[in-house]
Design an enzyme around this catalytic site. Structure first.
Site, PDB file in Angstrom:
ATOM      1  N   LYS A 156     158.679  33.568  49.615  1.00 28.25           N
ATOM      2  CA  LYS A 156     159.943  32.871  49.391  1.00 28.25           C
ATOM      3  C   LYS A 156     160.475  32.154  50.621  1.00 28.25           C
ATOM      4  O   LYS A 156     161.369  31.324  50.508  1.00 28.25           O
ATOM      5  CB  LYS A 156     160.981  33.864  48.875  1.00 28.25           C
ATOM      6  CG  LYS A 156     160.644  34.394  47.502  1.00 28.25           C
ATOM      7  CD  LYS A 156     160.508  33.251  46.529  1.00 28.25           C
ATOM      8  CE  LYS A 156     160.690  33.703  45.116  1.00 28.25           C
ATOM      9  NZ  LYS A 156     161.051  32.621  44.229  1.00 28.25           N
TER      10      LYS A 156
HETATM   11  N1  PMP Z   1     156.945  38.470  43.344  1.00 27.43           N
HETATM   12  C1  PMP Z   1     158.072  38.715  44.037  1.00 27.43           C
HETATM   13  C2  PMP Z   1     158.215  40.023  44.723  1.00 27.43           C
HETATM   14  C3  PMP Z   1     159.088  37.758  44.089  1.00 27.43           C
HETATM   15  O1  PMP Z   1     160.220  38.012  44.777  1.00 27.43           O
HETATM   16  C4  PMP Z   1     158.919  36.541  43.389  1.00 27.43           C
HETATM   17  C5  PMP Z   1     160.039  35.550  43.391  1.00 27.43           C
HETATM   18  N2  PMP Z   1     161.009  35.778  42.391  1.00 27.43           N
HETATM   19  C6  PMP Z   1     157.732  36.315  42.669  1.00 27.43           C
HETATM   20  C7  PMP Z   1     156.766  37.303  42.688  1.00 27.43           C
HETATM   21  C8  PMP Z   1     157.495  35.103  41.824  1.00 27.43           C
HETATM   22  O2  PMP Z   1     157.465  33.874  42.490  1.00 27.43           O
HETATM   23  P1  PMP Z   1     158.099  32.603  41.816  1.00 27.43           P
HETATM   24  O3  PMP Z   1     159.590  32.807  41.778  1.00 27.43           O
HETATM   25  O4  PMP Z   1     157.712  31.472  42.703  1.00 27.43           O
HETATM   26  O5  PMP Z   1     157.562  32.452  40.426  1.00 27.43           O
END
Ligand code: PMP
Length: 339
Positions: A44
């Site tokens: 992130k």
């Molecule tokens: N795994 C974790 C631990 C996350 O914090 C996130 C973000 N919400 C994701 C996966 C998924 O990524 P994205 O939001 O880019 O789909």
């Protein structure tokens, strides 16, 4: 001298690491992209800095402003790191199912955290989405990046994650897999990769209790698909604008238990000390790989974050046992044998 001017410059260029044990008997080369090498220990960081810089460019964020976001922790940490360098304040709203470590980490880097109930509808005024929106309306010179619908999220992955994978695999990648929350990681990365080679197959990993798989397969937003689950950071009860279903070929759902067990195996068998949704990603991707990969294929799986945030949950044997995720046999320790 070789140094970075600030911590933000260290974001990205995370390593690809080959799996050697948990994929035993599955054809092809399976690589994971370890996003915990980012300074905030998660994927992130990439979107946090991009959302802030895009908002600065078009005047939505001015000096001395406040950043307000609904976050499962990782985006908040990235935003907090970026905000420190740039002189902004941060307020985050979080669902109360998130681990205490994630809340403590955000407070440690100077953010204010408001904990909201998990099991209320997104439009309920108590939900973490609604509280973030209300604070944004009431606090002057505040920015609500809204990682769900802010397309700077997808753009960050189109511009960084995708090109890094293409470069580091010498264009040999045939399959791409990522767990899906806001959808930014999978959509931006997959769009870039498919533009380089339209034959690349993209697999999205979803969780039971989330709407994505059913929506992809039927076009129906089915509220019967929505029920409580435990895995953090993935699955949704909304359709974020960052999920581009056009560039995701298949969805596979993974249970909380299978994800937790795979995360623990990755830590113990591969030395990859990673988060719960990494278990979702690898368990689901290997299920796909077992059926479809050939020996020459190269699959890349995103590992979104680090294991420290889950020490009190999936890495705690008592917690695992209490949730029915560990069999008695597996729970036997040296201490049990000695006594
Ligand atoms: N795994 C974790 C631990 C996350 O914090 C996130 C973000 N919400 C994701 C996966 C998924 O990524 P994205 O939001 O880019 O789909």
């Amino acid at each position: 001298m070789k140094y970075y001017n600030n911590i933000i410059e260290t974001i990205g260029n995370t390593p690809l690491v080959k799996l050697n044990k948990v994929n035993k008997g599955i054809p092809g080369t399976i690589l994971v992209k370890a996003e915990y090498f980012n300074p905030g220990n998660s994927v992130k960081d990439r979107i946090a800095i991009r959302m802030i810089e895009d908002a600065e460019k078009d005047g939505r964020l001015k000096p001395g402003g406040t950043i307000i976001e609904g976050t499962s922790g990782n985006t908040g940490f990235g935003l907090a790191l970026a905000a420190i360098g740039k002189g902004y304040k941060c307020i985050f709203t979080m669902a109360d199912k998130q681990s205490k470590e994630k809340i403590d980490i955000l407070r440690a880097v100077g953010a204010e955290v408001i904990v909201c109930p998990t099991n209320v509808a997104p439009e309920d005024p108590r939900s973490y989405y609604s509280v973030a929106k209300r604070l944004n309306q009431e606090i002057p010179n505040s920015l609500y990046p809204n990682q769900y619908d802010n397309l700077s999220n997808t753009a960050a992955h189109y511009d960084t994650t995708g090109p890094e994978i293409w470069r580091d695999t010498d264009g040999k990648i045939t399959h791409f897999a990522a767990s899906v929350g806001t959808g930014g990681t999978i959509s931006g990365t997959s769009k870039y990769l498919k533009e380089q080679n339209p034959d690349i197959v993209t697999v999205g990993l979803d969780t039971y209790g989330s709407v994505f798989k059913k929506y992809k397969e039927t076009g129906i937003f089915d509220s019967n698909e929505i029920y409580p689950y435990l895995t953090e950071g993935i699955g949704e009860d909304i359709l974020p604008q960052n999920v581009d279903f056009e560039v995701i070929d298949h969805f596979i759902k993974v249970t909380d238990k299978d994800a937790a067990i795979m995360a623990r195996r990755l830590s113990r068998e591969e030395g990859l000390f990673i988060g719960w949704s990494c278990g979702t990603a690898v368990h689901g991707a290997l299920e796909y790989a077992r059926e479809h990969l050939k020996e020459d294929d190269v699959m890349v799986i995103i590992l979104p974050d680090h294991g420290t945030r889950y020490l009190a949950k999936i890495y705690n044997d008592t917690w695992m046992k209490d949730h029915g995720f560990l069999e008695d046999r597996a729970f036997k320790t040296a201490r049990d044998i000695v006594h």
